[in-house]
Design an enzyme around this catalytic site. Structure first.
Site, short mmCIF file in Angstrom:
data_model
loop_
_atom_site.label_atom_id
_atom_site.label_comp_id
_atom_site.label_asym_id
_atom_site.label_seq_id
_atom_site.Cartn_x
_atom_site.Cartn_y
_atom_site.Cartn_z
CG PHE A 9 22.58 4.24 44.21
CD1 PHE A 9 21.51 4.65 44.98
CD2 PHE A 9 23.85 4.59 44.62
CE1 PHE A 9 21.69 5.39 46.14
CE2 PHE A 9 24.04 5.33 45.78
CZ PHE A 9 22.96 5.72 46.54
CB CYS A 66 30.72 5.22 52.38
SG CYS A 66 30.26 6.25 53.78
C1 UGA Z 1 26.61 5.57 51.23
C2 UGA Z 1 25.43 4.57 51.21
O1 UGA Z 1 24.44 5.01 50.27
C3 UGA Z 1 24.80 4.46 52.60
O2 UGA Z 1 23.77 3.48 52.58
C4 UGA Z 1 25.88 4.05 53.60
O3 UGA Z 1 25.38 4.01 54.93
C5 UGA Z 1 27.00 5.08 53.56
O4 UGA Z 1 27.54 5.14 52.23
C6 UGA Z 1 28.08 4.65 54.54
O5 UGA Z 1 28.68 3.60 54.33
O6 UGA Z 1 28.25 5.31 55.58
P1 UGA Z 1 26.85 8.24 51.15
O7 UGA Z 1 28.30 7.98 50.88
O8 UGA Z 1 26.47 9.23 52.21
O9 UGA Z 1 26.10 6.87 51.53
O10 UGA Z 1 26.23 8.79 49.80
P2 UGA Z 1 25.38 8.19 48.58
O11 UGA Z 1 24.09 8.88 48.52
O12 UGA Z 1 25.38 6.72 48.58
O13 UGA Z 1 26.26 8.71 47.35
C7 UGA Z 1 27.59 8.26 47.14
C8 UGA Z 1 28.15 8.82 45.86
O14 UGA Z 1 27.57 8.19 44.73
C9 UGA Z 1 27.94 10.31 45.66
O15 UGA Z 1 29.15 10.89 45.20
C10 UGA Z 1 26.87 10.40 44.60
O16 UGA Z 1 26.97 11.56 43.83
C11 UGA Z 1 27.17 9.14 43.78
N1 UGA Z 1 25.99 8.62 43.04
C12 UGA Z 1 24.91 8.17 43.72
C13 UGA Z 1 26.02 8.55 41.67
O17 UGA Z 1 27.01 8.95 41.02
N2 UGA Z 1 24.94 8.03 41.00
C14 UGA Z 1 23.86 7.57 41.65
O18 UGA Z 1 22.90 7.10 40.98
C15 UGA Z 1 23.83 7.64 43.04
#
Ligand code: UGA
Length: 471
Positions: free
Chosen positions: A272, A283
């Site tokens: 992250f 989320c």
């Molecule tokens: C997130 C959490 O990671 C889960 O643990 C949680 O269960 C879920 O929300 C929820 O509350 O239901 P999610 O929204 O599916 O999961 O996706 P993520 O993989 O966390 O990514 C979220 C956003 O952050 C994406 O747009 C991604 O592109 C962005 N991101 C992620 C970044 O910009 N940089 C990063 O290093 C990681």
């Protein structure tokens, strides 16, 4: 165990499929009759890797229905996994949670059942759900519920795109309840995951380092707060790296190297810390807003969480600012967006940065072309008002564009033939809003490569690459 799951969205369906795979008998209920008949026919209504495969294996143990009564008949555990979309004031809309709890109170006929809040609900919702269950039971049965319902909170940490993996191989399981028996029931339910004693599915082998999964058992409100605190922390980690990225751009530092340099500190951790256009999805935005709304009920400010949200909003504006820097005028220009989904491996467009960027570009008079490997249908259905040109292929999207923006880092985009793509544009320009492309490769292919903080690979690195010194 006999399990009933109310709601067949990402969380409900994944939980149902995984529990059925583990050998529990699962009954999934949804009020959407069309969705239930698709599921009965073996059709999975969302794009989630391996969900279809898992459901096929688990089929003898899982059934789908719109009928609460049959679904609840033998249930020992009921999961409420319905949507909690955001309200205009930032708080989540709890009407579906309320309807699910009322339905359980109305139709449950047994002696004792554990009702689990799996949906992300505000702190204090466990008590609220319990009161709805009791009142509904009393209203329809004309007698007191008398300890029939024990409410627990079991927050979900699965990510879309890796939902099955996250459910079968979690970092931890969190269960909150005031009733000791409820904790025992959930412990039994999750035992195969906690002990990792199940046979791994052939398509998702168990990670080598995986051992027993820690169980965190708490009171109700602690479990509810764990969920919000976890999502807010991940959100602020992303905003933090994006804030550092802006400074990196000013001082001429390479944010990817900076992220690697800090992430290898085990106290910080590398996950992250990927810079880019920021978070989207259903989320982080919703949960950080809900956390602020809860805090304000107690007259509490949460400036760190607020700042994470502000930074995230600004990252989206940066896309437009960078295009303006490069092209000076957006009116009449053609901009191609590669990727619509809020992240790869999903077709989910909720709070997807790309959707907002399409709107902003159209507002500025640009012509917008879009492509996504899996989210095109959803885009057409959910955003019919957005007059973007939908392209069948990335090549079609890129052709005749003044600039292309990488909005979602789908692996297939990273592997494209960029040299061929460059021939489709007059002055090939790529804005990598995810810092995902190899700048050397894309630069060698003929593109002018840029990112949100204007970072360009150091001239020495590029020169070496041109001379064939770098792979
Ligand atoms: C997130 C959490 O990671 C889960 O643990 C949680 O269960 C879920 O929300 C929820 O509350 O239901 P999610 O929204 O599916 O999961 O996706 P993520 O993989 O966390 O990514 C979220 C956003 O952050 C994406 O747009 C991604 O592109 C962005 N991101 C992620 C970044 O910009 N940089 C990063 O290093 C990681």
């Amino acid at each position: 165990m006999n399990v009933c799951i109310i709601g067949t969205g990402y969380v409900g369906l994944t939980t149902g499929a995984c529990l059925a795979y583990l050998g529990h008998q699962v009954s999934c209920i949804d009020t959407d009759a069309a969705k239930i008949s698709r599921l009965r026919a073996g059709d999975v209504p969302i794009y989630e890797p391996y969900l279809q495969e898992l459901l096929e294996i688990a089929r003898p143990h899982i059934e789908f229905s719109t009928d609460y009564r049959s679904g609840l008949a033998a249930a020992e555990v009921v999961f409420i996994a319905v949507g909690t979309p955001p309200n205009p004031d930032g708080g989540p809309d709890l009407r579906y949670v309320c309807a699910a709890a009322e339905g359980i109170g109305e139709y449950y006929e047994g002696e004792f059942v554990v009702v689990v809040n799996k949906s992300t609900v505000p702190i204090g919702s466990g008590n609220w759900v319990e009161s709805i269950l009791r009142e509904s039971f009393q209203r329809y049965r004309g007698r007191q519920a008398n300890g029939r319902f024990a409410v627990a909170s079991n927050p979900e940490f699965l990510r879309e795109g890796t939902a099955i993996y996250d459910t079968l191989y979690p970092d931890r399981v969190v269960i909150g309840a005031e009733n000791a028996h409820a904790l025992e029931v959930l412990y039994t339910l999750y035992r195969p995951i906690l002990d990792q004693s199940f046979t791994a599915p052939p398509f998702l082998t168990r990670p080598e380092e995986m051992s027993a999964v820690p169980l965190v058992s708490t009171d109700l409100s602690s479990a509810e707060l764990v969920k919000y605190a976890a999502n807010a922390f991940l959100a602020l980690k992303i905003s933090y790296i994006n804030e550092i990225g802006r400074l990196a751009g000013k001082v001429g530092a390479d944010i990817l190297q900076v992220a690697r340099g800090i992430g290898l500190d085990t106290r910080i951790g590398s996950r992250f810390l990927q810079p880019g256009v920021g978070w989207g999805g259903s989320c982080f935005g919703k949960d950080t807003a809900a956390l602020l709304a809860t805090a304000s009920e107690y007259n509490l400010r949460m400036p760190i969480v607020q700042a994470a949200r502000d930074v995230n909003r600004h990252q989206r504006d940066l896309v437009i600012e960078r295009l303006l820097d490069e092209l000076r005028i957006l009116k009449g220009r053609t901009i191609g967006l590669l990727g619509l989904a809020f992240k790869p491996q999903t077709d989910d467009l909720r709070d997807a940065p790309a959707v907002e960027i399409v709107q902003k570009l159209i507002d500025r008079g640009a012509r917008v072309k879009v492509h996504d490997p899996v989210a095109m249908n959803r885009f057409r259905q959910e955003q019919p008002q957005l007059a973007a040109l939908r392209s069948a292929t990335p090549e079609e999207c890129v052709q005749f564009c003044d600039a292309v923006v990488l909005m979602t880092e789908w692996p297939q985009y990273l592997e494209m033939n960029w040299s061929q793509l460059a021939t489709l544009m007059e002055k090939p320009l790529i804005l990598d809003a995810r810092y995902a492309l190899d700048p050397v490769r894309v630069g060698r292919a003929g593109f002018r490569y840029t990112t949100l903080d204007r970072w360009n690979p150091a001239p020495a690195r590029l020169a070496a690459a041109t001379a064939g010194a770098l792979a």
